[in-house]
Design a protein around this motif. Structure first.
Motif, short mmCIF file in Angstrom:
data_model
loop_
_atom_site.label_atom_id
_atom_site.label_comp_id
_atom_site.label_asym_id
_atom_site.label_seq_id
_atom_site.Cartn_x
_atom_site.Cartn_y
_atom_site.Cartn_z
N UNK A 346 0.82 -1.20 0.00
CA UNK A 346 0.00 0.00 0.00
C UNK A 346 0.87 1.26 0.00
N UNK A 347 2.06 1.15 0.57
CA UNK A 347 2.95 2.30 0.65
C UNK A 347 3.66 2.54 -0.67
N UNK A 348 3.49 1.65 -1.61
CA UNK A 348 4.31 1.67 -2.82
C UNK A 348 3.46 1.84 -4.06
N UNK A 349 2.19 1.47 -3.99
CA UNK A 349 1.37 1.40 -5.19
C UNK A 349 0.19 2.36 -5.15
N UNK A 350 -0.18 2.82 -6.33
CA UNK A 350 -1.36 3.64 -6.49
C UNK A 350 -2.46 2.69 -6.94
N UNK A 351 -3.29 2.24 -6.00
CA UNK A 351 -4.20 1.13 -6.27
C UNK A 351 -5.21 1.44 -7.37
N UNK A 361 6.04 5.71 -12.86
CA UNK A 361 6.20 6.83 -11.93
C UNK A 361 7.67 7.06 -11.56
N UNK A 370 10.00 16.77 -19.80
CA UNK A 370 8.81 17.61 -19.62
C UNK A 370 7.52 16.86 -19.89
N UNK A 371 7.46 16.22 -21.05
CA UNK A 371 6.17 15.69 -21.50
C UNK A 371 5.97 14.23 -21.09
N UNK A 372 4.72 13.86 -21.01
CA UNK A 372 4.38 12.45 -20.81
C UNK A 372 4.38 11.75 -22.15
N UNK B 203 -0.68 16.49 -19.85
CA UNK B 203 0.35 16.05 -20.78
C UNK B 203 1.78 16.19 -20.27
N UNK B 204 1.96 16.74 -19.06
CA UNK B 204 3.34 16.88 -18.59
C UNK B 204 3.63 15.96 -17.42
N UNK B 208 1.42 14.74 -13.98
CA UNK B 208 1.27 13.38 -13.47
C UNK B 208 1.67 13.30 -12.01
N UNK B 209 2.77 13.98 -11.65
CA UNK B 209 3.20 13.98 -10.26
C UNK B 209 2.13 14.59 -9.34
N UNK B 212 -0.41 11.96 -8.79
CA UNK B 212 0.09 10.82 -8.04
C UNK B 212 0.33 11.20 -6.57
N UNK B 216 -1.70 9.15 -3.63
CA UNK B 216 -1.08 8.38 -2.55
C UNK B 216 0.30 9.00 -2.30
N UNK B 219 3.16 6.58 -1.42
CA UNK B 219 3.64 5.79 -2.56
C UNK B 219 4.47 6.66 -3.49
N UNK B 220 4.05 7.91 -3.66
CA UNK B 220 4.83 8.81 -4.52
C UNK B 220 6.22 8.99 -3.93
N UNK B 283 -8.02 13.16 -7.81
CA UNK B 283 -9.06 12.98 -8.81
C UNK B 283 -9.69 14.32 -9.16
N UNK B 335 -16.55 4.87 -3.66
CA UNK B 335 -15.44 4.19 -4.32
C UNK B 335 -14.74 3.24 -3.36
N UNK B 339 -12.32 -0.69 -3.56
CA UNK B 339 -10.86 -0.73 -3.58
C UNK B 339 -10.28 -1.17 -2.24
#
Lengths: 497, 343
Positions: A346-351, A361, A370-372, B203-204, B208-209, B212, B216, B219-220, B283, B335, B339
């Motif tokens: 749970x500490x490592x994953x984004x469920x 990540x 810069x970009x994804x 898109x960057x 995303x960070x 994320x 969590x 986790x990040x 979200x 939700x 989960x």
């Protein structure tokens, strides 16, 4: 309440379990356990993780109530439906993790939830402090009842919690790992108090991984293995080796996988990362798997965190490739080539996030500053899914819907796109089925073969013995055993921990 | 064994599960459609192009503030200083501009471009201060930004001393009160901010960070993401967006004075939350904020079109916000059962 009265003399035990059994979702955790506790006795309870110690104690303390078999308290059948009910019947438990209120005073902690009040309904402070002092003095301690709890050392906080349980009228006391956080003088003081309580005719159950402590304080010792009681023996004439023999079971014919290991540490290999701290000295060599064994709370979690730039160990110096580094953040550790898979997924994953986002990540900056690049992320994830045989093989499904073993593989995959210099794993195979376990072991070995310095930390001796080529045993934040060559088995680890 | 199977919640159908999962996104759209339908049927002047442009103009400043706040709330932090910072920054840009004779402010006039640069730098410094307090010292953002709100209000008070300033750099006057091809310039600026923010979030790598870290944080961090940097950055972005809204705002209003942005704090938070961005982070996004802005804009504007007690308006807005908060939290709770099963 009148336990001795009901028991009628010294022969009838304070507490008795007959044929106790307990299953969790079809898995038997405990089967046919007989156990008894006498008045004026300290009864040691030992066994490896998952041997059935805690399940037994949870039955006695009223945490589990849907168990098989029967329990007699003071000779009368009893079945507690809650810890409160158990306490009302005189069964109290002091947990390993203390449940004290650090901001309150000692007296307030002793009387938590049951403060004496004046006729006006206000807290009767003078009476509370007086009675708290009386209780604490009866334990042979000198402690100001008005002291703030958080200012006390852990050993004294534990005494206060003990006083609280005694104040509730407990005749049967269960102590779960009471010495794990204590220094040797504190252990001595605890033992003095426990002997005093024994002298008052109470029954004490002393659960511990520390066999020396168990043998020093107990009158009788019960050993558990694989959910069964192996033996109950008087401590006189019992040796540590004999207890370890009972715990791991003597199999004369052949030892199972992971019960013995041939260490093959090679000091010629380059040191990828090292940590020097008082009492702790560890070198992680490229192309080797180092195993750190110890009980819960022995400091291995702190060691792993410190190596990954999260938290510090006092006085520790860390070097990577021979150069001193200061890892101020996990981001700095990652940039320096250190990777970490913590004990709790749970500490490592984004469920709720898909597999590919969980994998990418840790490498987004390597894909593009810069970009994804979602297509690249999915392609990379797909490679890992194939390599690690992650099921189902879809990069787009939420990680939370995968099985535990597959989640662990995703957590690993995060670090495999660009090989780290050092890979640290806490409990890498805990709670996995056999197949997933073997997969993880195979993956870790292949990483070692590719030159990664792997560090595995575990509370399970099998994990260490299966994987490690060099072993370190930790106890209370310091290394007690460091081996790089020769044949070892579980008993070596257990004896040093 | 059977008891554990029974204690599980009943399985929902796939379609139902999807709808519940999307509740936070669907509910605001339904509310928006219902409100447009209601005001259109009760007022003849509501559903016109002129009024639509009017609504956009009314929400444009809130939109710029809400863009920054969306970043902040996505990381599960909050910024309560946005309106006060907007106010202080608006006053600052006036402070650096030559005022008419009758304005009794001991100010420091400089060239227009320099005034804007200096003001933006000050705004950046405010954002950095907030970021420092939250990420380095470890003050919860709720309390830290409360303090920054008071500090920004103090800066405003010190600079104008109860007076009102009327002059601003030409560029600011144009962007705040002018129009581009017949469209109010603030609308165009708001659109640029919304579109840019959407691109950044979608898109960057930084975007995303943000998601994320909000999803969590632990986790990040264990994935080697510089969580403190991300949180500090969103707080600076929040301050900069507020600052731009503040500069354009004083020109939009035609004057700079204390407390003129007070209603913008609640409006901006409401826009983000009503739109469905989760208060727990991770979200939502700019799309949600746009819907939230429209809901608030239509509500405020529509209530003016039907004759209603202006004091009741305040209460109605409060109730709408409460309803949105309930949906926001409830959507998270719905939700959770799906989960929560241990893997």
């Amino acid at each position: 309440m009148n336990l001795e009265q009901a028991g009628g003399g010294a022969t009838a035990p304070l507490l008795e379990l007959r044929g106790a059994g307990k299953s969790f979702g079809g898995v038997t955790a405990l089967e046919g356990v007989d156990f008894d506790l006498r008045a004026g006795e300290i009864h040691g309870l030992v066994g490896e993780n998952g041997a059935g110690k805690s399940t037994t104690m949870k039955i006695i303390a009223g945490v589990h109530h849907d168990y098989r078999g029967e329990m007699l308290v003071g000779g009368r059948p009893a079945r507690f439906r809650s810890p409160g009910e158990a306490l009302a019947a005189g069964v109290g438990m002091v947990h390993q993790e203390l449940s004290v209120a650090p901001e309150l005073t000692v007296a307030e902690n002793v009387f938590l939830g049951a403060q004496p009040v004046t006729r006006l309904g206000l807290v009767d402070w003078s009476r509370m402090n007086r009675e708290a002092r009386g209780l604490i003095t009866s334990l042979g301690l000198d402690l100001d009842p008005r002291a703030r709890m958080g200012d006390l050392p852990v050993g004294l906080q534990q005494m206060v919690e003990l006083a609280r349980v005694l104040f509730s009228g407990a005749r049967i006391l269960i102590l779960d790992e009471p010495t794990s956080a204590l220094s040797p003088p504190e252990v001595e003081r605890l033992f003095t108090v426990l002997r005093r309580l024994r002298g008052e005719g109470r029954g004490l159950i002393f659960i511990s991984h520390f066999l020396d402590d168990v043998l020093a304080i107990s009158d009788r010792v019960t050993v558990f293995r694989n959910g069964r009681r192996v033996t109950t023996e008087p401590v006189a004439g019992l040796t540590k080796d004999a207890v370890i023999g009972h715990m791991i079971g003597r199999r004369s014919a052949e030892l199972h996988m992971g019960e013995t290991a041939e260490l093959r540490g090679d000091d010629a290999r380059p040191v990828a990362m090292s940590l020097r701290a008082p009492g702790l000295d560890i070198d992680l060599r490229a192309g080797e798997i180092t195993g750190v064994y110890g009980f819960m709370g022995c400091g291995q979690i702190e060691l792993a965190r410190a190596l990954f730039g999260k938290g510090r160990i006092r006085g520790a110096r860390i070097e990577i490739d021979g150069r001193p580094v200061s890892l101020r953040s996990t981001a700095a550790a990652r940039a320096a080539g250190v990777a970490y898979v913590p004990e709790n997924r749970r500490m490592m994953l984004f469920r709720e996030a898909p597999v590919y986002k969980n994998v990418s990540i840790a490498i987004l900056d390597r894909i593009h500053r810069v970009w994804l690049r979602p297509k690249a992320e999915r392609r990379i994830a797909q490679t890992h899914i194939a390599d690690l045989q992650i099921r189902p093989p879809q990069a787009g499904i939420a990680v939370g819907s995968l099985s535990g073993g597959n989640q662990q593989k995703v957590a690993l995959a995060k670090w495999l796109t660009h090989l780290p210099k050092v890979l640290i794993l806490s409990e890498p195979t805990r709670g996995m089925d056999v197949g997933a376990k073997e997969d993880v072991i195979r993956i870790l070995r292949s990483l070692r073969d590719r030159g990664v310095a792997v560090l595995v930390l575990s509370t399970e001796p099998e994990t260490i013995l299966t994987l490690a080529e060099r072993v370190l045993v930790m106890r209370k934040g310091a290394a007690t055993l460091s081996l790089s060559r020769g044949r070892i088995d579980k008993s070596h680890l257990l004896a040093a921990a | 064994m059977s008891s554990t199977a029974e204690s599980r919640p009943p399985r929902r159908s796939a379609a139902m599960g999807f709808l519940l999962g999307q509740l936070r996104n669907i509910a605001p759209v339904i509310v928006l459609i219902a409100m447009v339908a209601f005001f259109s049927s009760t007022s003849s002047t509501f559903l016109t192009v002129a009024n639509f442009m009017n609504i956009l103009s009314q929400i444009s400043l809130t939109a710029i503030i809400a863009v920054g706040l969306t970043f902040v709330i996505l990381t599960a932090e909050i910024d309560l200083s946005v309106a006060a910072v907007a106010n202080a920054v608006g006053i600052m840009v006036a402070y650096f501009t030559l005022q008419p004779e009758y304005v009794n402010i001991a100010n420091m006039p400089v060239h227009g471009v320099l005034a804007i640069v200096l003001t933006l730098a000050a705004c950046f410094a405010i954002g950095l201060t907030t970021a420092f307090g939250v990420t380095v010292i470890g003050i919860p953002s709720f309390i830290m930004t409360l303090a920054m709100m008071q500090i920004a209000n103090g800066v405003s008070a010190m600079l104008v001393r109860g007076q009102i300033a009327y002059n601003f750099p030409d560029a600011i006057t144009f962007l705040g009160s002018g129009s581009i091809f017949g469209v109010r310039a603030t609308i165009v600026v708001a659109l640029v901010f919304l579109v840019t923010a959407h691109l950044v979030l979608t898109y960057t790598r930084f975007g995303r960070y943000v998601y994320m870290v909000g999803g969590n944080r632990e986790a990040a961090e264990y994935s080697g993401v510089n969580v403190r940097f991300v949180i500090g950055a969103v707080l600076v972005i929040g301050a900069m967006c507020s600052g731009v809204a503040g500069m354009l705002g004083v020109a939009y209003f035609g004057s700079a004075q204390q407390t003129q942005f007070d209603t913008y704090l609640l409006d901006a938070i409401a826009a983000v939350v009503v739109g469905g961005t989760s208060l727990f982070g991770g979200r939502g996004g700019i799309g949600n904020t746009v819907i939230g802005l429209l809901v608030l804009g239509v509500l405020n504007n529509g209530l003016d079109h039907i004759q209603i007690d202006s004091f009741l308006k305040i209460l109605i807005r409060g109730l709408i916000l409460l309803a949105a908060l309930i949906v926001n939290v409830y959507a998270q709770a719905l939700r959770a059962p799906r989960t929560a099963d241990e893997g």
